[in-house]
Motif scaffolding. Sequence first.
Motif, PDB file in Angstrom:
ATOM      1  N   THR A   1       7.013   2.926  -4.104  1.00 38.95           N
ATOM      2  CA  THR A   1       7.969   3.680  -3.285  1.00 38.95           C
ATOM      3  C   THR A   1       7.385   5.042  -2.919  1.00 38.95           C
ATOM      4  OG1 THR A   1       9.681   2.654  -4.645  1.00 38.95           O
ATOM      5  CG2 THR A   1      10.405   4.401  -3.168  1.00 38.95           C
TER       6      THR A   1
ATOM      7  N   MET B   1       8.409  -1.614  -7.884  1.00 33.53           N
ATOM      8  CA  MET B   1       8.401  -1.447  -6.425  1.00 33.53           C
ATOM      9  C   MET B   1       7.683  -0.152  -6.035  1.00 33.53           C
ATOM     10  SD  MET B   1      10.239  -4.019  -5.211  1.00 33.53           S
ATOM     11  CE  MET B   1      11.107  -3.634  -3.701  1.00 33.53           C
TER      12      MET B   1
ATOM     13  N   PRO C   1       3.585  -7.797   5.093  1.00 29.27           N
ATOM     14  CA  PRO C   1       4.453  -8.649   4.273  1.00 29.27           C
ATOM     15  C   PRO C   1       4.873  -9.912   5.031  1.00 29.27           C
ATOM     16  CG  PRO C   1       5.041  -6.364   3.979  1.00 29.27           C
ATOM     17  CD  PRO C   1       4.013  -6.390   5.071  1.00 29.27           C
TER      18      PRO C   1
ATOM     19  N   ARG D   1       7.179   3.077 -12.493  1.00 27.86           N
ATOM     20  CA  ARG D   1       8.112   2.457 -11.527  1.00 27.86           C
ATOM     21  C   ARG D   1       8.718   1.258 -12.227  1.00 27.86           C
ATOM     22  NH1 ARG D   1      10.061   5.601  -8.101  1.00 27.86           N
ATOM     23  NH2 ARG D   1       8.585   6.547  -6.674  1.00 27.86           N
TER      24      ARG D   1
ATOM     25  N   ASN E   1       2.810   0.628  -8.037  1.00 29.73           N
ATOM     26  CA  ASN E   1       3.806  -0.333  -8.552  1.00 29.73           C
ATOM     27  C   ASN E   1       3.818  -0.386 -10.084  1.00 29.73           C
ATOM     28  OD1 ASN E   1       1.147  -1.288  -8.466  1.00 29.73           O
ATOM     29  ND2 ASN E   1       1.778  -3.422  -8.494  1.00 29.73           N
TER      30      ASN E   1
ATOM     31  N   GLN F   1       2.806  -2.459   2.814  1.00 21.67           N
ATOM     32  CA  GLN F   1       3.671  -1.915   3.870  1.00 21.67           C
ATOM     33  C   GLN F   1       3.515  -0.395   3.977  1.00 21.67           C
ATOM     34  OE1 GLN F   1       5.733  -3.954   6.054  1.00 21.67           O
ATOM     35  NE2 GLN F   1       5.380  -2.012   7.114  1.00 21.67           N
ATOM     36  N   ILE F   2       3.400   0.280   2.824  1.00 24.24           N
ATOM     37  CA  ILE F   2       3.197   1.744   2.824  1.00 24.24           C
ATOM     38  C   ILE F   2       1.864   2.080   3.515  1.00 24.24           C
ATOM     39  CG2 ILE F   2       2.777   3.774   1.340  1.00 24.24           C
ATOM     40  CD1 ILE F   2       4.782   2.544  -0.682  1.00 24.24           C
TER      41      ILE F   2
ATOM     42  N   GLU G   1       4.721  -4.198  -1.270  1.00 22.37           N
ATOM     43  CA  GLU G   1       5.344  -2.933  -0.823  1.00 22.37           C
ATOM     44  C   GLU G   1       4.260  -1.885  -0.554  1.00 22.37           C
ATOM     45  OE1 GLU G   1       6.429  -4.544  -3.679  1.00 22.37           O
ATOM     46  OE2 GLU G   1       8.267  -5.408  -2.839  1.00 22.37           O
TER      47      GLU G   1
ATOM     48  N   SER H   1       0.827  -5.650  -4.889  1.00 23.72           N
ATOM     49  CA  SER H   1       2.058  -5.035  -4.385  1.00 23.72           C
ATOM     50  C   SER H   1       2.151  -5.158  -2.865  1.00 23.72           C
ATOM     51  CB  SER H   1       2.107  -3.556  -4.796  1.00 23.72           C
ATOM     52  OG  SER H   1       3.178  -2.917  -4.148  1.00 23.72           O
TER      53      SER H   1
END
Length: 375
Positions: free
Chosen positions: A172, A170, A358, A166, A161, A203-204, A200, A198
Amino acid sequence: MRKLLILFLLLSSFISFSQDHSHVIGRKLQFPDIPGYKTLKCDFHQHTVFSDGSVWPDIRVQEALRDGLDAISLTEHLEYQPHKDDIPHPDRNRSYNIAVEEAKNHDLIIVKGSEITRKMPPGHNNAIFLSDPNKLLVDDSIQVFREAKKQGAFIFWNHPNWTPQRKDGMATLTDVHRLLIREKLLDGIEVANDQTFSIEALQIALDNNLTIMGTSDIHKLIDWDFKVPEGGHRPITLVFAKERTAESIKDALINRRTVAVYKNLLIGRNEFLVPLIESSLKITSAKYIGKYNVLSVEIENLSSTEITLQNQTGYTLHNNNDMITLKAGEKTIIEVKTIERKPEVSLKFLVLSAVNAPNKHPSITLNSKVEETKQ
Ligand SMILES: [Zn+2]
Ligand SMILES: [Zn+2]
Protein backbone atom coordinates in the motif's frame (compact mmCIF):
# COMPACT_ATOMS: atom_id res chain seq x y z
CA MET A 1 30.28 -62.61 -22.11
CA ARG A 2 32.66 -60.27 -23.92
CA LYS A 3 30.44 -60.30 -27.02
CA LEU A 4 27.51 -59.36 -24.85
CA LEU A 5 29.43 -56.44 -23.40
CA ILE A 6 30.35 -55.18 -26.88
CA LEU A 7 26.74 -55.51 -27.98
CA PHE A 8 25.64 -53.60 -24.89
CA LEU A 9 28.15 -50.80 -25.56
CA LEU A 10 27.06 -50.57 -29.20
CA LEU A 11 23.42 -50.46 -28.23
CA SER A 12 23.91 -47.83 -25.54
CA SER A 13 25.89 -45.58 -27.90
CA PHE A 14 23.16 -45.97 -30.52
CA ILE A 15 20.53 -45.00 -27.95
CA SER A 16 22.43 -41.90 -26.86
CA PHE A 17 22.92 -40.83 -30.50
CA SER A 18 19.29 -41.25 -31.34
CA GLN A 19 18.18 -39.02 -28.46
CA ASP A 20 16.87 -35.57 -29.23
CA HIS A 21 19.61 -33.15 -28.26
CA SER A 22 17.61 -30.29 -26.82
CA HIS A 23 19.18 -27.12 -25.54
CA VAL A 24 20.48 -28.28 -22.15
CA ILE A 25 19.48 -26.05 -19.27
CA GLY A 26 21.54 -26.69 -16.18
CA ARG A 27 21.76 -24.75 -12.96
CA LYS A 28 23.03 -21.59 -14.61
CA LEU A 29 20.05 -19.34 -15.34
CA GLN A 30 19.60 -18.66 -19.05
CA PHE A 31 17.58 -15.95 -20.73
CA PRO A 32 18.37 -14.83 -24.28
CA ASP A 33 19.25 -11.28 -25.29
CA ILE A 34 16.47 -9.21 -26.85
CA PRO A 35 16.80 -6.97 -29.94
CA GLY A 36 19.01 -4.01 -29.00
CA TYR A 37 19.85 -5.15 -25.47
CA LYS A 38 21.79 -7.70 -23.49
CA THR A 39 19.69 -9.59 -20.95
CA LEU A 40 21.55 -9.52 -17.62
CA LYS A 41 20.55 -11.69 -14.66
CA CYS A 42 20.78 -9.75 -11.42
CA ASP A 43 20.02 -10.14 -7.71
CA PHE A 44 20.27 -6.80 -5.91
CA HIS A 45 19.05 -7.80 -2.44
CA GLN A 46 21.17 -10.14 -0.34
CA HIS A 47 22.53 -10.37 3.22
CA THR A 48 25.65 -11.78 4.87
CA VAL A 49 27.01 -11.95 8.46
CA PHE A 50 27.66 -8.20 8.10
CA SER A 51 23.97 -7.73 8.88
CA ASP A 52 21.56 -10.59 9.72
CA GLY A 53 22.69 -13.18 7.18
CA SER A 54 24.42 -16.46 8.04
CA VAL A 55 27.29 -16.55 5.54
CA TRP A 56 30.51 -14.72 4.70
CA PRO A 57 30.30 -12.51 1.56
CA ASP A 58 32.50 -14.85 -0.54
CA ILE A 59 29.73 -17.48 -0.42
CA ARG A 60 27.28 -15.01 -2.04
CA VAL A 61 29.75 -14.53 -4.89
CA GLN A 62 30.17 -18.30 -5.33
CA GLU A 63 26.39 -18.85 -5.32
CA ALA A 64 25.93 -16.12 -7.95
CA LEU A 65 28.60 -17.71 -10.17
CA ARG A 66 26.91 -21.10 -9.87
CA ASP A 67 23.59 -19.50 -10.85
CA GLY A 68 25.21 -17.78 -13.83
CA LEU A 69 24.27 -14.29 -12.62
CA ASP A 70 25.80 -11.17 -14.18
CA ALA A 71 25.49 -8.78 -11.22
CA ILE A 72 24.74 -8.84 -7.50
CA SER A 73 24.60 -6.46 -4.57
CA LEU A 74 25.13 -7.32 -0.89
CA THR A 75 22.68 -4.99 0.81
CA GLU A 76 23.36 -5.21 4.53
CA HIS A 77 20.88 -3.53 6.88
CA LEU A 78 22.32 -0.17 7.90
CA GLU A 79 20.32 -0.04 11.14
CA TYR A 80 20.11 -3.73 12.09
CA GLN A 81 23.41 -5.43 12.96
CA PRO A 82 22.64 -8.45 15.18
CA HIS A 83 26.15 -9.97 14.77
CA LYS A 84 28.08 -6.84 15.65
CA ASP A 85 29.33 -8.15 19.02
CA ASP A 86 31.04 -11.01 17.17
CA ILE A 87 31.87 -9.10 14.00
CA PRO A 88 32.36 -5.42 14.73
CA HIS A 89 32.62 -3.49 11.51
CA PRO A 90 32.76 0.25 11.74
CA ASP A 91 33.24 0.44 7.94
CA ARG A 92 29.99 -0.40 6.12
CA ASN A 93 31.93 -0.96 2.89
CA ARG A 94 33.46 -4.17 4.31
CA SER A 95 30.94 -6.67 2.89
CA TYR A 96 31.29 -5.15 -0.60
CA ASN A 97 35.10 -5.11 -0.41
CA ILE A 98 35.26 -8.82 0.48
CA ALA A 99 32.86 -9.66 -2.36
CA VAL A 100 34.93 -7.64 -4.85
CA GLU A 101 38.08 -9.48 -3.74
CA GLU A 102 36.35 -12.85 -4.21
CA ALA A 103 34.97 -11.86 -7.62
CA LYS A 104 38.34 -10.52 -8.82
CA ASN A 105 39.11 -13.44 -11.13
CA HIS A 106 35.53 -14.02 -12.19
CA ASP A 107 33.06 -12.42 -14.54
CA LEU A 108 30.63 -11.03 -11.98
CA ILE A 109 29.68 -7.39 -11.43
CA ILE A 110 29.44 -6.35 -7.75
CA VAL A 111 27.33 -3.29 -7.06
CA LYS A 112 27.72 -1.46 -3.75
CA GLY A 113 24.44 -1.23 -1.86
CA SER A 114 22.74 -1.03 1.54
CA GLU A 115 19.30 -1.68 2.97
CA ILE A 116 17.81 1.39 4.62
CA THR A 117 15.85 -0.34 7.38
CA ARG A 118 13.04 1.76 8.83
CA LYS A 119 9.59 1.15 10.22
CA MET A 120 6.65 1.60 7.83
CA PRO A 121 6.50 4.13 6.29
CA PRO A 122 8.85 4.14 4.43
CA GLY A 123 9.67 0.55 5.48
CA HIS A 124 12.78 -1.09 4.02
CA ASN A 125 14.42 0.29 0.90
CA ASN A 126 17.58 -0.70 -0.96
CA ALA A 127 19.97 1.94 -2.22
CA ILE A 128 22.40 0.52 -4.79
CA PHE A 129 25.29 2.10 -6.74
CA LEU A 130 26.36 3.90 -3.56
CA SER A 131 29.85 5.31 -3.11
CA ASP A 132 29.97 5.25 0.71
CA PRO A 133 27.25 3.58 2.85
CA ASN A 134 28.88 4.99 6.04
CA LYS A 135 27.37 8.36 5.14
CA LEU A 136 23.87 6.85 5.21
CA LEU A 137 23.86 6.45 9.01
CA VAL A 138 21.48 9.37 9.53
CA ASP A 139 18.37 9.42 11.72
CA ASP A 140 15.89 11.21 9.48
CA SER A 141 13.99 8.75 7.26
CA ILE A 142 13.78 11.15 4.31
CA GLN A 143 17.23 12.65 4.71
CA VAL A 144 18.82 9.21 4.31
CA PHE A 145 17.21 8.92 0.84
CA ARG A 146 18.59 12.35 -0.06
CA GLU A 147 22.09 11.30 0.99
CA ALA A 148 21.83 8.11 -1.09
CA LYS A 149 20.68 10.13 -4.12
CA LYS A 150 23.55 12.56 -3.57
CA GLN A 151 25.80 9.51 -4.13
CA GLY A 152 23.95 8.70 -7.36
CA ALA A 153 22.03 5.72 -6.00
CA PHE A 154 19.15 3.80 -7.59
CA ILE A 155 16.62 3.23 -4.78
CA PHE A 156 13.85 0.64 -4.60
CA TRP A 157 11.17 -0.21 -2.05
CA ASN A 158 11.76 -3.68 -0.58
CA HIS A 159 9.02 -6.21 0.14
CA PRO A 160 6.14 -3.67 0.39
CA ASN A 161 3.89 -6.69 1.12
CA TRP A 162 6.01 -7.93 4.09
CA THR A 163 3.54 -9.08 6.76
CA PRO A 164 5.51 -7.79 9.83
CA GLN A 165 4.98 -4.32 8.32
CA ARG A 166 1.75 -5.04 6.40
CA LYS A 167 -0.42 -7.38 8.38
CA ASP A 168 -2.71 -8.13 5.42
CA GLY A 169 0.15 -8.65 2.96
CA MET A 170 -1.21 -5.86 0.75
CA ALA A 171 1.43 -3.48 -0.65
CA THR A 172 0.00 0.00 0.00
CA LEU A 173 1.35 3.36 -1.02
CA THR A 174 1.54 5.95 1.79
CA ASP A 175 1.97 9.73 1.76
CA VAL A 176 5.63 9.23 2.65
CA HIS A 177 6.10 7.08 -0.48
CA ARG A 178 4.21 9.62 -2.58
CA LEU A 179 6.59 12.29 -1.31
CA LEU A 180 9.63 10.11 -2.08
CA ILE A 181 8.36 9.46 -5.62
CA ARG A 182 7.49 13.12 -6.18
CA GLU A 183 10.96 14.19 -5.08
CA LYS A 184 12.57 11.50 -7.28
CA LEU A 185 14.01 9.72 -4.26
CA LEU A 186 12.37 6.36 -5.06
CA ASP A 187 12.94 4.63 -8.40
CA GLY A 188 11.73 1.04 -8.11
CA ILE A 189 9.69 -1.51 -6.17
CA GLU A 190 10.03 -5.24 -5.50
CA VAL A 191 7.13 -7.27 -6.91
CA ALA A 192 8.92 -10.49 -5.96
CA ASN A 193 10.94 -10.95 -2.77
CA ASP A 194 12.12 -14.31 -1.40
CA GLN A 195 8.99 -16.55 -1.37
CA THR A 196 6.42 -13.82 -1.99
CA PHE A 197 4.90 -12.13 -5.03
CA SER A 198 2.76 -8.98 -4.88
CA ILE A 199 0.34 -8.10 -7.65
CA GLU A 200 -0.50 -4.91 -5.69
CA ALA A 201 3.18 -3.91 -5.90
CA LEU A 202 3.02 -4.39 -9.68
CA GLN A 203 0.05 -2.02 -9.84
CA ILE A 204 1.97 0.53 -7.72
CA ALA A 205 4.92 0.23 -10.15
CA LEU A 206 2.65 0.85 -13.16
CA ASP A 207 0.76 3.74 -11.54
CA ASN A 208 3.92 5.52 -10.41
CA ASN A 209 6.36 4.71 -13.19
CA LEU A 210 8.63 2.65 -10.92
CA THR A 211 11.10 -0.04 -12.01
CA ILE A 212 9.85 -3.61 -11.52
CA MET A 213 12.25 -5.64 -9.34
CA GLY A 214 12.60 -9.26 -8.20
CA THR A 215 15.15 -10.29 -5.56
CA SER A 216 16.06 -13.22 -3.33
CA ASP A 217 16.61 -11.24 -0.07
CA ILE A 218 18.68 -14.29 0.86
CA HIS A 219 19.87 -14.65 4.47
CA LYS A 220 20.90 -18.32 4.58
CA LEU A 221 21.87 -20.44 1.55
CA ILE A 222 20.41 -20.04 -1.95
CA ASP A 223 20.46 -23.84 -2.48
CA TRP A 224 18.42 -24.52 0.65
CA ASP A 225 15.92 -21.65 0.52
CA PHE A 226 15.13 -21.96 -3.18
CA LYS A 227 15.46 -25.76 -3.49
CA VAL A 228 18.07 -25.49 -6.24
CA PRO A 229 18.93 -29.24 -6.22
CA GLU A 230 15.25 -29.92 -7.00
CA GLY A 231 15.29 -27.48 -9.94
CA GLY A 232 14.21 -24.29 -8.14
CA HIS A 233 15.82 -20.90 -8.51
CA ARG A 234 15.92 -17.57 -6.68
CA PRO A 235 13.81 -14.59 -7.82
CA ILE A 236 15.92 -12.33 -10.05
CA THR A 237 15.65 -9.12 -12.02
CA LEU A 238 16.43 -9.36 -15.72
CA VAL A 239 18.02 -6.08 -16.72
CA PHE A 240 18.07 -5.08 -20.40
CA ALA A 241 21.35 -3.22 -20.73
CA LYS A 242 23.19 -1.81 -23.73
CA GLU A 243 26.42 -3.29 -22.39
CA ARG A 244 27.46 -5.69 -19.68
CA THR A 245 28.78 -3.00 -17.33
CA ALA A 246 27.70 -1.55 -13.97
CA GLU A 247 27.07 1.81 -15.62
CA SER A 248 24.87 0.30 -18.29
CA ILE A 249 22.91 -1.68 -15.66
CA LYS A 250 22.23 1.52 -13.73
CA ASP A 251 21.05 3.25 -16.89
CA ALA A 252 18.68 0.33 -17.61
CA LEU A 253 17.30 0.36 -14.04
CA ILE A 254 16.69 4.11 -14.06
CA ASN A 255 14.89 3.72 -17.41
CA ARG A 256 12.72 0.80 -16.15
CA ARG A 257 14.13 -1.78 -18.59
CA THR A 258 13.50 -4.87 -16.41
CA VAL A 259 11.49 -8.08 -16.07
CA ALA A 260 11.25 -9.82 -12.69
CA VAL A 261 11.45 -13.62 -12.64
CA TYR A 262 9.67 -15.40 -9.78
CA LYS A 263 9.47 -19.20 -9.96
CA ASN A 264 7.92 -19.72 -13.44
CA LEU A 265 6.31 -16.30 -13.57
CA LEU A 266 7.65 -13.40 -15.64
CA ILE A 267 6.54 -9.94 -14.49
CA GLY A 268 7.15 -6.80 -16.50
CA ARG A 269 6.07 -4.20 -18.99
CA ASN A 270 5.01 -5.46 -22.42
CA GLU A 271 7.82 -3.51 -24.06
CA PHE A 272 10.35 -5.98 -22.58
CA LEU A 273 8.19 -8.96 -21.68
CA VAL A 274 7.11 -9.61 -25.28
CA PRO A 275 10.59 -9.53 -26.89
CA LEU A 276 11.94 -11.61 -23.99
CA ILE A 277 9.36 -14.37 -24.50
CA GLU A 278 9.55 -14.21 -28.30
CA SER A 279 13.35 -14.52 -28.11
CA SER A 280 13.01 -17.41 -25.64
CA LEU A 281 10.78 -19.46 -27.95
CA LYS A 282 12.16 -20.69 -31.24
CA ILE A 283 10.24 -22.67 -33.85
CA THR A 284 12.80 -25.34 -34.77
CA SER A 285 10.60 -27.13 -37.29
CA ALA A 286 7.19 -26.64 -38.96
CA LYS A 287 5.99 -29.25 -41.42
CA TYR A 288 2.80 -31.00 -42.46
CA ILE A 289 2.36 -34.55 -41.25
CA GLY A 290 2.59 -36.74 -44.38
CA LYS A 291 -0.24 -36.04 -46.78
CA TYR A 292 -2.48 -34.56 -44.08
CA ASN A 293 -3.28 -30.91 -43.46
CA VAL A 294 -2.15 -31.02 -39.84
CA LEU A 295 0.91 -28.89 -39.17
CA SER A 296 3.51 -30.21 -36.73
CA VAL A 297 5.29 -27.30 -35.05
CA GLU A 298 8.29 -27.92 -32.81
CA ILE A 299 8.97 -25.09 -30.34
CA GLU A 300 12.17 -24.90 -28.31
CA ASN A 301 12.17 -23.00 -25.02
CA LEU A 302 15.65 -21.48 -24.67
CA SER A 303 14.99 -19.99 -21.23
CA SER A 304 15.31 -21.33 -17.68
CA THR A 305 11.63 -20.76 -16.99
CA GLU A 306 8.67 -22.94 -17.92
CA ILE A 307 6.36 -21.00 -20.26
CA THR A 308 2.61 -21.67 -20.42
CA LEU A 309 0.73 -20.54 -23.50
CA GLN A 310 -2.92 -20.35 -24.42
CA ASN A 311 -3.73 -21.04 -28.07
CA GLN A 312 -4.87 -17.90 -29.93
CA THR A 313 -3.84 -19.06 -33.39
CA GLY A 314 -7.40 -19.11 -34.64
CA TYR A 315 -7.01 -22.86 -35.28
CA THR A 316 -7.68 -25.80 -33.01
CA LEU A 317 -4.95 -28.18 -31.96
CA HIS A 318 -4.68 -31.86 -32.83
CA ASN A 319 -2.76 -32.98 -29.72
CA ASN A 320 -3.86 -30.52 -27.05
CA ASN A 321 -6.73 -28.44 -25.78
CA ASP A 322 -5.83 -24.74 -25.69
CA MET A 323 -3.06 -24.84 -23.03
CA ILE A 324 0.53 -25.57 -23.95
CA THR A 325 3.34 -25.99 -21.40
CA LEU A 326 6.84 -25.45 -22.72
CA LYS A 327 9.37 -26.82 -20.23
CA ALA A 328 12.65 -24.96 -19.68
CA GLY A 329 15.27 -25.98 -22.23
CA GLU A 330 12.99 -28.50 -23.94
CA LYS A 331 11.40 -28.91 -27.35
CA THR A 332 7.63 -29.37 -27.52
CA ILE A 333 5.55 -30.31 -30.55
CA ILE A 334 2.12 -28.83 -31.13
CA GLU A 335 -0.10 -30.00 -33.96
CA VAL A 336 -2.12 -27.23 -35.59
CA LYS A 337 -5.12 -27.98 -37.79
CA THR A 338 -4.71 -25.27 -40.42
CA ILE A 339 -7.47 -26.74 -42.67
CA GLU A 340 -5.45 -25.80 -45.77
CA ARG A 341 -1.70 -26.21 -46.29
CA LYS A 342 0.10 -22.90 -45.69
CA PRO A 343 3.59 -21.92 -46.90
CA GLU A 344 4.20 -19.97 -43.68
CA VAL A 345 2.47 -19.42 -40.36
CA SER A 346 2.12 -16.64 -37.82
CA LEU A 347 1.00 -18.20 -34.55
CA LYS A 348 -0.44 -16.06 -31.77
CA PHE A 349 -0.52 -17.12 -28.12
CA LEU A 350 -1.49 -15.58 -24.80
CA VAL A 351 1.30 -16.12 -22.25
CA LEU A 352 -0.42 -17.30 -19.08
CA SER A 353 2.88 -17.56 -17.18
CA ALA A 354 3.61 -13.84 -17.60
CA VAL A 355 1.85 -10.73 -16.30
CA ASN A 356 2.06 -7.11 -17.46
CA ALA A 357 -0.66 -5.85 -15.06
CA PRO A 358 -2.99 -7.47 -12.52
CA ASN A 359 -4.93 -10.23 -14.34
CA LYS A 360 -3.39 -9.27 -17.68
CA HIS A 361 -1.16 -11.45 -19.82
CA PRO A 362 0.92 -10.48 -22.83
CA SER A 363 0.33 -11.87 -26.34
CA ILE A 364 3.17 -13.11 -28.49
CA THR A 365 3.49 -14.13 -32.13
CA LEU A 366 5.79 -16.86 -33.44
CA ASN A 367 6.48 -16.80 -37.17
CA SER A 368 7.87 -19.61 -39.30
CA LYS A 369 8.12 -20.83 -42.85
CA VAL A 370 6.66 -24.28 -43.41
CA GLU A 371 9.06 -26.94 -44.75
CA GLU A 372 7.98 -28.35 -48.08
CA THR A 373 6.81 -31.93 -47.88
CA LYS A 374 5.22 -34.19 -50.49
CA GLN A 375 1.45 -34.23 -50.41
ZN1 LIG B 1 14.06 -5.89 4.50
ZN1 LIG C 1 16.72 -7.58 3.18
